[in-house]
Design a protein around this motif. Structure first.
Motif, PDB file in Angstrom:
ATOM      1  N   LEU A 125      55.559   8.940  50.693  1.00 46.83           N
ATOM      2  CA  LEU A 125      55.915   8.829  49.388  1.00 46.83           C
ATOM      3  C   LEU A 125      55.579   7.432  48.609  1.00 46.83           C
ATOM      4  O   LEU A 125      55.450   7.443  47.635  1.00 46.83           O
ATOM      5  N   ARG A 126      56.407   5.917  49.789  1.00 53.75           N
ATOM      6  CA  ARG A 126      56.181   4.749  49.243  1.00 53.75           C
ATOM      7  C   ARG A 126      54.740   4.328  49.106  1.00 53.75           C
ATOM      8  O   ARG A 126      54.574   3.983  48.516  1.00 53.75           O
ATOM      9  N   LEU A 127      54.531   5.086  49.660  1.00 53.31           N
ATOM     10  CA  LEU A 127      51.994   4.784  49.962  1.00 53.31           C
ATOM     11  C   LEU A 127      51.934   5.387  48.780  1.00 53.31           C
ATOM     12  O   LEU A 127      50.943   4.458  47.824  1.00 53.31           O
ATOM     13  N   VAL A 128      52.512   6.655  48.639  1.00 56.53           N
ATOM     14  CA  VAL A 128      51.536   6.918  46.959  1.00 56.53           C
ATOM     15  C   VAL A 128      51.582   6.430  45.997  1.00 56.53           C
ATOM     16  O   VAL A 128      50.993   5.795  44.583  1.00 56.53           O
ATOM     17  N   TYR A 129      53.626   5.775  45.944  1.00 55.65           N
ATOM     18  CA  TYR A 129      54.160   5.764  44.475  1.00 55.65           C
ATOM     19  C   TYR A 129      53.204   3.572  44.435  1.00 55.65           C
ATOM     20  O   TYR A 129      53.004   3.298  43.562  1.00 55.65           O
ATOM     21  N   GLU A 130      52.732   2.864  45.483  1.00 55.10           N
ATOM     22  CA  GLU A 130      52.617   1.619  44.839  1.00 55.10           C
ATOM     23  C   GLU A 130      50.654   1.234  44.855  1.00 55.10           C
ATOM     24  O   GLU A 130      50.814   0.695  44.293  1.00 55.10           O
ATOM     25  N   ALA A 131      50.644   2.764  45.285  1.00 53.09           N
ATOM     26  CA  ALA A 131      49.072   3.046  44.973  1.00 53.09           C
ATOM     27  C   ALA A 131      48.735   3.057  43.757  1.00 53.09           C
ATOM     28  O   ALA A 131      47.746   2.880  42.562  1.00 53.09           O
ATOM     29  N   LEU A 132      49.605   3.877  43.035  1.00 54.23           N
ATOM     30  CA  LEU A 132      49.874   4.892  41.360  1.00 54.23           C
ATOM     31  C   LEU A 132      50.318   3.549  41.231  1.00 54.23           C
ATOM     32  O   LEU A 132      49.590   3.214  39.627  1.00 54.23           O
ATOM     33  N   VAL A 133      50.793   2.403  41.401  1.00 57.93           N
ATOM     34  CA  VAL A 133      51.531   1.472  40.187  1.00 57.93           C
ATOM     35  C   VAL A 133      50.153   0.268  40.422  1.00 57.93           C
ATOM     36  O   VAL A 133      50.519   0.047  39.750  1.00 57.93           O
ATOM     37  N   ASP A 134      49.338  -0.152  41.772  1.00 53.77           N
ATOM     38  CA  ASP A 134      48.643  -0.670  41.548  1.00 53.77           C
ATOM     39  C   ASP A 134      47.217  -0.327  40.922  1.00 53.77           C
ATOM     40  O   ASP A 134      47.356  -1.065  40.343  1.00 53.77           O
ATOM     41  N   CYS A 135      47.549   1.090  40.070  1.00 53.59           N
ATOM     42  CA  CYS A 135      45.992   1.246  39.604  1.00 53.59           C
ATOM     43  C   CYS A 135      47.093   1.774  38.315  1.00 53.59           C
ATOM     44  O   CYS A 135      46.036   2.123  37.316  1.00 53.59           O
ATOM     45  N   LYS A 136      48.152   1.107  37.836  1.00 56.47           N
ATOM     46  CA  LYS A 136      48.441   0.860  36.790  1.00 56.47           C
ATOM     47  C   LYS A 136      48.692   2.890  36.648  1.00 56.47           C
ATOM     48  O   LYS A 136      49.100   2.848  35.304  1.00 56.47           O
ATOM     49  N   LYS A 137      49.179   3.421  36.596  1.00 55.99           N
ATOM     50  CA  LYS A 137      49.694   4.849  36.675  1.00 55.99           C
ATOM     51  C   LYS A 137      50.948   5.164  37.007  1.00 55.99           C
ATOM     52  O   LYS A 137      51.651   5.657  37.539  1.00 55.99           O
ATOM     53  N   SER A 138      51.564   4.412  35.519  1.00 56.18           N
ATOM     54  CA  SER A 138      53.233   3.897  36.001  1.00 56.18           C
ATOM     55  C   SER A 138      53.717   5.553  35.445  1.00 56.18           C
ATOM     56  O   SER A 138      54.623   5.762  36.616  1.00 56.18           O
ATOM     57  N   GLU A 139      53.425   6.260  34.725  1.00 59.47           N
ATOM     58  CA  GLU A 139      54.474   7.314  34.947  1.00 59.47           C
ATOM     59  C   GLU A 139      53.896   8.243  36.340  1.00 59.47           C
ATOM     60  O   GLU A 139      55.133   8.723  36.710  1.00 59.47           O
ATOM     61  N   ALA A 140      52.775   8.527  36.806  1.00 57.41           N
ATOM     62  CA  ALA A 140      52.794   9.160  38.085  1.00 57.41           C
ATOM     63  C   ALA A 140      53.792   8.784  39.433  1.00 57.41           C
ATOM     64  O   ALA A 140      54.638   8.919  39.879  1.00 57.41           O
ATOM     65  N   ALA A 141      53.349   7.478  39.126  1.00 58.00           N
ATOM     66  CA  ALA A 141      54.339   6.750  39.716  1.00 58.00           C
ATOM     67  C   ALA A 141      55.720   6.314  39.805  1.00 58.00           C
ATOM     68  O   ALA A 141      56.663   6.359  40.784  1.00 58.00           O
TER      69      ALA A 141
END
Length: 375
Positions: free
Chosen positions: A165-181
């Motif tokens: 979950l932490r990996l998915v979160y950080e990847a989404l943040v880096d890709c500017k997908k803030s809502e999904a993150a």
């Protein structure tokens, strides 16, 4: 799933062909197959495949897919160590270069395995890591419902679940997908219990800061209910979150004056915080009053007379408040505002509203029945 390989030959011959190819590229590997079996051959081939990854020729994908195809026919208990080794090479070697190839190889491996195979966890984590380096997370399945299913299918322990979950979160943040993150982080923090909530301090702290930074996030009350966040009670970060949940702009200004260095250490912009707190303060006022004078807005939001109308227009654009400006009477007329918190009082208001609608509909129904009878 069928993975492209060299040619349609036996596994032993395929391993031999791979050895010969790697040897020709300068790898320190014997051309003779091992007596230990295919899994030993693959261990040696994967160890030597660096020379293949260094090469940019057109054979690289075929060679690597050949390795993948051999991995997929091994017994499950022999796959794990080899897959760990291959994934590590694909993630770390020439990091940032040829990401499409590396993602394709990992994807072939991931989709070629049985859905419930636990080692898919390693491959998926590797996919996320590679995708995050090249802003390609959109090409990786990160839907939270699907991730939840995989967590169950792979029978992940608590540590691996949190890592995933932490990996998915950080990847989404880096890709500017803030809502999904944000949804993934809430899922991560919600997975902690009273017994291990103290271990999530870093995650909880990061979650709060990310939420405060995000220009499209305005509601924070759900974070206060998370056990790891509750564990931070009494600390400045929790006090700051509480202000954004329910306090007014004046409370934030006072906090900032007393804790300027702390705000700066979080990497938060004071001006951004002021803008968000002005909106949140306005939202709170709009849930209490249907009409708000310009003078009240100036005082509560600490803005000048010329800034009131532009502020209200920007607030309406967020869709958190719906209102109209009455320039003649210098006031704002509110039609609807999103509640900053939704607790027992708000549920009661909703219940009262629905009850009122029900009574009104019953009255209309009765009136229509009376008219129908009279005609």
């Amino acid at each position: 799933m069928s993975v492209p390989a060299f040619i349609d030959i036996t596994e032993e011959d395929q391993a031999s062909e791979l050895r010969a190819y790697l040897k020709a590229k300068g790898a320190e590997i014997s051309e003779e197959n091992s007596e230990g079996g295919l899994h030993v051959d693959l261990a040696q081939i994967i160890e030597a495949c660096d020379v293949c990854l260094k090469d940019d020729d057109k054979d690289v994908e075929s060679v690597m897919n050949s390795i993948v195809s051999l991995l997929l026919i091994l017994e499950t208990e022999k796959q794990e160590v080899l897959i760990d080794s291959l994934c590590e090479k694909l993630v770390k070697f020439r990091e940032g270069e040829r990401p499409t190839l590396r993602m394709q190889l990992l994807s072939n491996l991931f989709h070629g395995m049985d859905e419930n195979t636990p080692v898919r966890y390693t491959v998926y984590c590797s996919l996320i890591k590679v995708a995050a380096t090249c802003n390609a997370i959109a090409h990786i399945p990160t839907d939270l419902d699907q991730v939840r299913k995989w967590i169950v299918d792979w029978n992940l322990n608590t540590e691996k679940k949190h890592t995933l979950l932490r990996l998915v979160y950080e990847a989404l943040v880096d890709c500017k997908k803030s809502e999904a993150a944000a949804k993934v982080m809430v899922e991560l923090l919600g997975s902690y219990t009273e017994d291990n909530a103290s271990q999530a301090r870093v995650d909880a702290h990061r979650c709060i800061v990310r939420a405060l930074k995000d220009p499209s996030t305005f509601l924070f009350d759900h974070l206060l209910a998370l056990k790891p966040v509750r564990f931070l009670e009494g600390e400045l970060i929790h006090d700051l979150l509480t202000i954004f949940v329910s306090a007014k702009l004046a409370a934030y200004v006072k906090f900032y004056q007393n804790n300027k260095d702390f705000i700066d250490s979080l990497g938060l912009s004071h001006e951004h915080n002021m803008g968000k707190m002005r909106l949140l303060t306005f939202m709170g006022m709009a849930t209490e009053y249907k009409e708000i004078s310009f003078d009240t807005l100036q005082q509560e939001l600490q803005i000048g007379a010329d800034d009131v109308e532009p502020f209200v227009i920007d607030a309406v654009r967020t869709k958190m408040v719906y209102c109209k400006i009455d320039q003649t009477q210098r006031k704002v007329v509110v039609s609807h505002s999103t509640h900053r918190t939704f607790g027992k009082q708000q549920w009661q208001q909703l219940s009262d509203t629905l009850s009122s609608w029900r009574q009104n509909l019953a009255t209309v129904k009765t009136s229509l029945q009376t008219l129908s009878t009279s005609t």
